[in-house]
Design a protein around this motif. Structure first.
Motif, PDB file in Angstrom:
ATOM      1  N   GLY A   1      -3.257  44.943  11.485  1.00  0.00           N
ATOM      2  CA  GLY A   1      -3.370  44.735  12.917  1.00  0.00           C
ATOM      3  C   GLY A   1      -3.636  43.514  13.491  1.00  0.00           C
ATOM      4  O   GLY A   1      -3.716  42.455  12.543  1.00  0.00           O
ATOM      5  N   SER A   2      -3.322  43.283  14.489  1.00  0.00           N
ATOM      6  CA  SER A   2      -3.514  41.951  15.262  1.00  0.00           C
ATOM      7  C   SER A   2      -4.716  41.250  14.980  1.00  0.00           C
ATOM      8  O   SER A   2      -4.575  39.887  14.783  1.00  0.00           O
ATOM      9  CB  SER A   2      -3.389  41.934  16.944  1.00  0.00           C
ATOM     10  N   GLU A   3      -5.721  41.987  14.769  1.00  0.00           N
ATOM     11  CA  GLU A   3      -7.056  40.992  14.419  1.00  0.00           C
ATOM     12  C   GLU A   3      -7.328  41.000  12.908  1.00  0.00           C
ATOM     13  O   GLU A   3      -8.269  40.330  12.519  1.00  0.00           O
ATOM     14  CB  GLU A   3      -8.164  41.888  14.872  1.00  0.00           C
ATOM     15  N   GLY A   4      -6.414  41.594  12.193  1.00  0.00           N
ATOM     16  CA  GLY A   4      -6.482  41.520  10.713  1.00  0.00           C
ATOM     17  C   GLY A   4      -6.267  40.098  10.227  1.00  0.00           C
ATOM     18  O   GLY A   4      -6.775  39.715   9.167  1.00  0.00           O
ATOM     19  N   ILE A   5      -5.849  39.264  11.105  1.00  0.00           N
ATOM     20  CA  ILE A   5      -5.528  37.770  10.625  1.00  0.00           C
ATOM     21  C   ILE A   5      -7.031  37.254  10.730  1.00  0.00           C
ATOM     22  O   ILE A   5      -6.795  36.028   9.895  1.00  0.00           O
ATOM     23  CB  ILE A   5      -4.792  36.984  11.899  1.00  0.00           C
ATOM     24  N   GLU A   6      -7.931  37.767  10.916  1.00  0.00           N
ATOM     25  CA  GLU A   6      -9.548  37.034  10.556  1.00  0.00           C
ATOM     26  C   GLU A   6      -9.480  36.879   9.142  1.00  0.00           C
ATOM     27  O   GLU A   6     -10.512  36.162   8.849  1.00  0.00           O
ATOM     28  CB  GLU A   6     -10.546  38.029  11.222  1.00  0.00           C
ATOM     29  N   LEU A   7      -8.829  37.545   8.558  1.00  0.00           N
ATOM     30  CA  LEU A   7      -9.002  37.659   6.779  1.00  0.00           C
ATOM     31  C   LEU A   7      -8.831  36.119   6.334  1.00  0.00           C
ATOM     32  O   LEU A   7      -9.299  35.776   5.167  1.00  0.00           O
ATOM     33  CB  LEU A   7      -8.365  38.592   6.157  1.00  0.00           C
ATOM     34  N   VAL A   8      -7.949  35.349   7.246  1.00  0.00           N
ATOM     35  CA  VAL A   8      -7.617  33.921   6.380  1.00  0.00           C
ATOM     36  C   VAL A   8      -8.921  33.309   6.339  1.00  0.00           C
ATOM     37  O   VAL A   8      -8.954  32.283   5.457  1.00  0.00           O
ATOM     38  CB  VAL A   8      -6.658  33.216   7.305  1.00  0.00           C
ATOM     39  N   MET A   9      -9.931  33.618   7.203  1.00  0.00           N
ATOM     40  CA  MET A   9     -11.158  32.932   6.970  1.00  0.00           C
ATOM     41  C   MET A   9     -12.213  33.125   5.610  1.00  0.00           C
ATOM     42  O   MET A   9     -12.857  32.437   5.131  1.00  0.00           O
ATOM     43  CB  MET A   9     -12.097  33.474   8.123  1.00  0.00           C
ATOM     44  N   TRP A  10     -11.842  34.224   5.262  1.00  0.00           N
ATOM     45  CA  TRP A  10     -12.427  34.605   3.867  1.00  0.00           C
ATOM     46  C   TRP A  10     -11.726  33.631   2.813  1.00  0.00           C
ATOM     47  O   TRP A  10     -12.408  33.403   1.813  1.00  0.00           O
ATOM     48  CB  TRP A  10     -11.768  36.026   3.369  1.00  0.00           C
TER      49      TRP A  10
ATOM     50  N   MET B   1     -12.050  43.647   8.472  1.00  0.00           N
ATOM     51  CA  MET B   1     -10.660  43.819   7.730  1.00  0.00           C
ATOM     52  C   MET B   1      -9.478  44.365   8.759  1.00  0.00           C
ATOM     53  O   MET B   1      -9.927  43.774   9.782  1.00  0.00           O
ATOM     54  CB  MET B   1     -10.722  44.489   6.537  1.00  0.00           C
ATOM     55  N   SER B   2      -8.967  45.366   8.430  1.00  0.00           N
ATOM     56  CA  SER B   2      -7.748  45.815   9.341  1.00  0.00           C
ATOM     57  C   SER B   2      -8.464  46.198  10.493  1.00  0.00           C
ATOM     58  O   SER B   2      -9.385  47.252  10.411  1.00  0.00           O
ATOM     59  CB  SER B   2      -6.908  46.759   8.696  1.00  0.00           C
ATOM     60  N   HIS B   3      -7.787  45.910  11.759  1.00  0.00           N
ATOM     61  CA  HIS B   3      -8.280  46.439  13.012  1.00  0.00           C
ATOM     62  C   HIS B   3      -7.191  45.872  14.115  1.00  0.00           C
ATOM     63  O   HIS B   3      -6.779  44.785  14.073  1.00  0.00           O
ATOM     64  CB  HIS B   3      -9.766  46.140  13.397  1.00  0.00           C
ATOM     65  N   GLN B   4      -6.990  46.809  15.012  1.00  0.00           N
ATOM     66  CA  GLN B   4      -6.443  45.916  16.191  1.00  0.00           C
ATOM     67  C   GLN B   4      -7.010  46.840  17.588  1.00  0.00           C
ATOM     68  O   GLN B   4      -7.361  47.804  17.749  1.00  0.00           O
ATOM     69  CB  GLN B   4      -4.919  46.666  16.286  1.00  0.00           C
ATOM     70  N   LEU B   5      -7.260  45.844  18.537  1.00  0.00           N
ATOM     71  CA  LEU B   5      -8.151  46.282  19.565  1.00  0.00           C
ATOM     72  C   LEU B   5      -7.380  46.399  20.954  1.00  0.00           C
ATOM     73  O   LEU B   5      -7.881  46.963  21.854  1.00  0.00           O
ATOM     74  CB  LEU B   5      -9.162  45.000  19.909  1.00  0.00           C
ATOM     75  N   GLN B   6      -6.058  46.353  20.940  1.00  0.00           N
ATOM     76  CA  GLN B   6      -5.069  46.576  21.942  1.00  0.00           C
ATOM     77  C   GLN B   6      -3.968  47.031  21.678  1.00  0.00           C
ATOM     78  O   GLN B   6      -3.477  46.796  20.500  1.00  0.00           O
ATOM     79  CB  GLN B   6      -5.219  45.212  22.881  1.00  0.00           C
TER      80      GLN B   6
END
Length: 288
Positions: A239-248, A195-200
């Motif tokens: 966060g920038s990697e939170g966009i991964e949630l669209v896969m859910w 879920m929410s996370h940003q790596l950079q």
């Protein structure tokens, strides 16, 4: 006919795989994370599917900036475990289901979704970590995971990325494709990432518990509204990697209630932070 009986949603943090591979799952830091999947492993044994349709994103292993498919379906009979820079994870290769994968590709493309068909593809932690969490950690020399898996890679790494609405509609097309397959198969569809996370950047390490859980509430109860969440909200709040949630939303769009069926049963819900500076979310839903 084939049918989708359940959807599974989970984060796919690479450090989770490393913790399992190095035997650190009982350490105090990691124990709460893995405790949240004890129910899930038993549920998988009790509800073993014939095939898993697993939605994930590649992390520059199968695809690079030279070629970035928005949606890619794996149609091979087998998928090797990727070397992500420190050797492949010590888990079995993934056995595919070429017949069902080809049927889904045919049906979904005829429903006006452009898929990239991939006949050779290594799979990285985005796919293998969810399998380890849900199925336990098989030895690398095991013949295979508990059942065949169809990998479905979504570009959420390099913009432009697909919208939540597009993913939600794609899930509906996948459900229609599965139900038109003429073999009696029990299919699970999994949405992974987040879920929410940003790596950079200046906001590296961002975690937003409140937003994550509110998003989960909406995805369960009102997925059509959840699909309308714009990209900027994911980036700002999760966060920038939170966009991964669209896969859910691909997995959620494949559930029966979206097209007039009964609301799904929520069998398990889990949320924990942190896991390597990432919020871990997990959900199991069954069609009723």
């Amino acid at each position: 006919m084939a049918r989708i009986t359940a959807s599974v949603y989970t984060s796919h943090v690479p450090a989770i795989g490393a913790a399992l591979d190095l035997g650190k799952d009982k350490e105090p830091y990691w124990q709460p994370v893995f405790a949240g999947y004890e129910y899930s492993k038993q549920w998988m044994k009790d509800n073993k599917p014939d095939v898993i349709f697993l939605v994930y994103n590649d992390h520059a292993t199968a695809f690079s900036l030279d070629m970035i498919p928005t949606f890619a379906i794996g149609t091979a009979p087998q998928f090797p475990v990727a070397d992500e820079g420190w050797g492949p994870r010590p888990v079995p290769p993934v056995i595919g289901h070429p017949e069902l994968a080809a049927h889904i590709a045919q049906s979904v493309i005829q429903q006006d979704f452009d898929l990239t068909i991939v006949n050779k593809m290594p799979v990285d932690h985005g796919l293998t970590v969810p399998l380890s969490l849900m199925c336990g950690q098989p030895p690398a020399d095991a013949f295979q995971w508990p059942c065949p898996v169809i990998p479905f890679a979504v570009n959420v790494v390099q913009y432009p990325v697909p919208s939540g609405q597009r993913c939600f509609q794609l899930g509906q097309a996948i459900r229609k494709a599965v139900e038109s397959y003429d073999q009696d198969l029990n299919v699970h569809i999994w949405g992974t990432g987040g879920m929410s996370h940003q790596l950079q950047g200046p906001r590296a390490g961002l975690i937003n518990r409140e937003w994550d859980n509110a998003w989960l509430d909406q995805m369960i109860a009102d997925p059509a509204a959840c699909a309308q969440v714009p990209h900027i909200d994911y980036v700002r709040e999760a966060g920038s990697e939170g966009i991964e949630l669209v896969m859910w939303l691909i997995a959620r769009g494949a559930m029966a209630d979206v097209t007039g069926g009964k609301p799904p049963a929520v069998k398990h819900r889990f949320y924990h932070v942190p896991a390597s500076n990432t919020a871990v979310g997990h959900l199991i839903m069954e069609n009723t």
